[in-house]
Enzyme design. Structure first.
Site, PDB file in Angstrom:
ATOM      1  N   CYS A  94       0.821  -1.199   0.000  1.00 50.30           N
ATOM      2  CA  CYS A  94       0.000   0.000   0.000  1.00 50.30           C
ATOM      3  C   CYS A  94       0.868   1.267   0.000  1.00 50.30           C
ATOM      4  O   CYS A  94       1.390   1.628  -1.043  1.00 50.30           O
ATOM      5  CB  CYS A  94      -0.978  -0.049   1.179  1.00 50.30           C
TER       6      CYS A  94
ATOM      7  N   HIS B 102      -3.605  -4.932   0.299  1.00 50.29           N
ATOM      8  CA  HIS B 102      -2.907  -5.502   1.460  1.00 50.29           C
ATOM      9  C   HIS B 102      -2.941  -7.026   1.395  1.00 50.29           C
ATOM     10  O   HIS B 102      -3.837  -7.647   1.954  1.00 50.29           O
ATOM     11  CB  HIS B 102      -3.569  -5.034   2.756  1.00 50.29           C
TER      12      HIS B 102
ATOM     13  N   GLU C 218      -1.301  -9.124   2.944  1.00 48.47           N
ATOM     14  CA  GLU C 218      -1.137  -9.755   4.266  1.00 48.47           C
ATOM     15  C   GLU C 218      -2.473 -10.142   4.892  1.00 48.47           C
ATOM     16  O   GLU C 218      -2.543 -11.063   5.708  1.00 48.47           O
ATOM     17  CB  GLU C 218      -0.345  -8.831   5.206  1.00 48.47           C
TER      18      GLU C 218
HETATM   19  N1  GLN Z   1      -1.856   6.597   3.058  1.00 48.45           N
HETATM   20  C1  GLN Z   1      -2.061   5.876   1.851  1.00 48.45           C
HETATM   21  C2  GLN Z   1      -3.463   6.062   1.286  1.00 48.45           C
HETATM   22  O1  GLN Z   1      -4.349   6.454   1.974  1.00 48.45           O
HETATM   23  C3  GLN Z   1      -1.740   4.405   2.042  1.00 48.45           C
HETATM   24  C4  GLN Z   1      -2.696   3.693   2.922  1.00 48.45           C
HETATM   25  C5  GLN Z   1      -2.153   2.396   3.450  1.00 48.45           C
HETATM   26  O2  GLN Z   1      -0.976   2.142   3.418  1.00 48.45           O
HETATM   27  N2  GLN Z   1      -3.024   1.592   4.003  1.00 48.45           N
HETATM   28  O3  GLN Z   1      -3.689   5.798   0.131  1.00 48.45           O
END
Ligand code: GLN
Length: 552
Positions: free
Chosen positions: A388, A517, A519
């Protein structure tokens, strides 16, 4: 089908002693007996979901397939039960009140006074039963957040008591309690647990089982004490000393016949005995030899080990699942990215790792340090997995240093940048302007098409996958051609919205960033393909290194 059964798991003495793992382990034990099991988390918070809670205080926000931002324990249930858990299995005090108040506004109470009791416990029971029905569960395990004696969870306990009073043979109570061993006394103390059991008594609840969490085993004398003073047969005081690996807990509890005793208490019969896969898993974990050194670069790391492990639990578990599958033990090192902002030359220390992960995150802290770290691992061929934010920042790094767009940034940090590599769509812009933050990120499962001939495809061996998301910002498609020219391959794209889901850096042995994600979907019995791919690359770097050292 026999009448559905319910097991309430409550905590005594103090929090953080493994109520979630116990709940998940009871689920695993009953599942192995051929029963259909589901698990619910009842969180005492007023928050409508975990999305607005700080992960360093509350732990990871676990996202479900169906877009809910839940407690990290839902992740434990998914990992132990090897199944998806949906939003219907998560409630907070806030949600319960929200429903009751909305119902009142809709005149659904027909002019009655709406009161805390019985209307709140009734709504809790409605939610528990709905989750049971949705999952068609023989046994529904409800983990009540917090510890007994708090004001916060009293209405959940009242709901449990009401359910028990109606059908005592269908409802069982498990108290997960902590037995301290004061250093100067040197012996295990049962008194706090006795007191927790009594507090439950005063809420109208008699415990059926006590899971005695402690540094060591429960001895005969203390087992008998617990039995006498808490009103249970001695064999229902279950010893649960600390273990190295959480996946051993079901075996530990089952050795003391917790499963059979629970079935007996609930007048249920086992339908099968299917513990082979779990036993095999534990054996694989125990016999893993060799090591892999993974560095995790991020922020939030100034707060001590405990919160750290909780904030990134799914990442940690996913690394473990993949390492064990490759027959090695993982060693994770947490690296505070801010250090590289003050001491850029220290980034060289990353060369000692077999692979580097940058997990998800938000905000400014540590970002420039992370970008320095990414540059180093990219230039030195160290396997990289960006999750992410880890993908977004990797793209910014490549834009700055390979495409020479010096001002490249994410508008999360600099919304006036001349090169918004990571930006937002107009819909999200509206949410941000209106301070409409709760539950409005891009959440839950979305499909992603993979490009053949890429690291992503090599890992999944499939052209269409689905993964879970939690982000507000996204890759700016206007920059795709520019980054492609310097070696980036956009190997995963959301087919409906044409959104970048996976980006790789081709000149590198293994450099993959995901907008989703992965994970969240890794399970011990089904390790995640990308983590397996990352692990394979890390082990190959390790072998190469060891080889180099031995021929020097
Ligand atoms: N801050 C970033 C976004 O909002 C990544 C979010 C994250 O890593 N879960 O897109």
């Amino acid at each position: 089908m026999a009448r559905p059964k319910f097991i309430f798991v409550v905590g005594g003495v103090m929090s953080s002693v493994g109520k979630g793992i116990t709940t998940a382990s009871i689920g695993r034990i009953l599942l192995a007996k051929g029963l259909k099991v589901t698990a619910i988390k009842a969180d005492p918070y007023i928050n409508l979901d975990a999305g607005t809670m700080n992960p360093t205080e509350h732990g990871e926000v676990f996202v479900t397939e169906d877009k809910d931002e839940t407690d990290q324990d839902i992740g434990n249930y998914e990992r132990f039960l090897n199944t998806n858990i949906y939003s219907v299995n998560y409630m907070t005090t806030g949600r319960v009140y929200h429903t009751v108040i909305n119902r009142e506004r809709n005149l659904e109470y027909n002019g009655a006074c709406v009161e805390v009791v019985p209307h709140i416990p009734e709504e809790i029971i409605r939610r528990i039963k709905k989750a049971q029905r949705t999952n068609r569960a023989d046994v529904t395990i409800i983990e009540v957040g917090g510890t007994v004696g708090e004001y916060q969870n009293i209405l959940f306990l009242e709901a449990a008591r009401m359910m028990y009073t109606k059908h005592p043979e269908d409802v069982a109570f498990v108290l997960v309690s902590y037995l301290p061993i004061p250093a100067r006394v040197g012996e295990m103390k049962t008194k706090p647990t006795q007191s927790a059991a009594r507090t439950l008594n005063s809420a109208g609840i008699q415990v059926d089982f006590i899971i005695a969490r402690a540094d060591r085993e429960l001895d005969k004398k203390r087992r008998e004490k617990l039995a006498t003073f808490c009103g249970i047969p001695p064999q229902r005081a279950i010893s649960a000393p600390d273990v190295d690996v959480i996946y051993e807990v079901p075996l530990l509890l089952e050795k003391q016949k917790l499963g059979d005793q629970l079935l007996q208490r609930l007048q249920l019969r086992a339908r099968a005995s299917q513990s082979a896969d779990w036993n095999k898993l534990v054996k694989r974990i125990r016999t893993a030899t060799g090591q892999v050194n993974i560095g995790v670069v991020g922020k939030y790391f100034g707060t001590g080990d405990f919160t750290l492990a909780d904030s990134y639990i799914s990442v940690i578990e996913a690394v473990r699942h993949a390492a064990w599958t490759h027959g090695v033990k993982p060693k994770l090192t947490w690296i505070d990215a801010e250090v590289y902002e003050h001491h850029p030359q220290r980034v060289k220390e990353l060369a000692q790792f077999d692979g580097i992960i940058v997990p998800g995150g938000f905000g400014t802290r540590g970002v420039e340090g992370i970008i320095k770290a990414v540059q180093f691992v990219r230039e030195h061929g160290i396997p990289y997995l960006g999750l992410c934010y880890g993908m977004q920042l990797a793209m910014i790094e490549i834009a700055r240093h390979r495409a020479k767009l010096k001002t490249a940034h994410t508008i999360e940090i600099n919304d006036a940048t001349s090169h918004p590599i990571i930006h937002v769509n107009p819909f999200q812009q509206k949410n941000i302007r209106a301070n409409n933050y709760g539950g409005t990120m891009r959440l839950g499962a979305y499909p992603c098409s993979l490009k053949k001939g890429t690291q992503a495809y090599a890992a999944y061996r499939q052209t269409l996958i689905s993964e879970r998301h939690r982000h507000r910002y996204e890759f700016n498609n206007a920059y795709r051609p520019i980054l492609e020219k310097v070696g980036v391959v956009f190997s995963g794209i959301n087919p409906d919205q044409d959104l970048v889901e996976i980006a790789e850096y081709k000149p590198h042995p293994w450099f993959v960033g995901t907008q989703f994600h992965p994970e969240l979907k890794s399970r011990p019995l089904q390790p995640h393909p990308l983590f397996l791919g990352f692990m394979k690359a890390s082990l190959s770097r390790r072998r190469h290194h060891v080889h180099k050292l031995s021929t020097r």
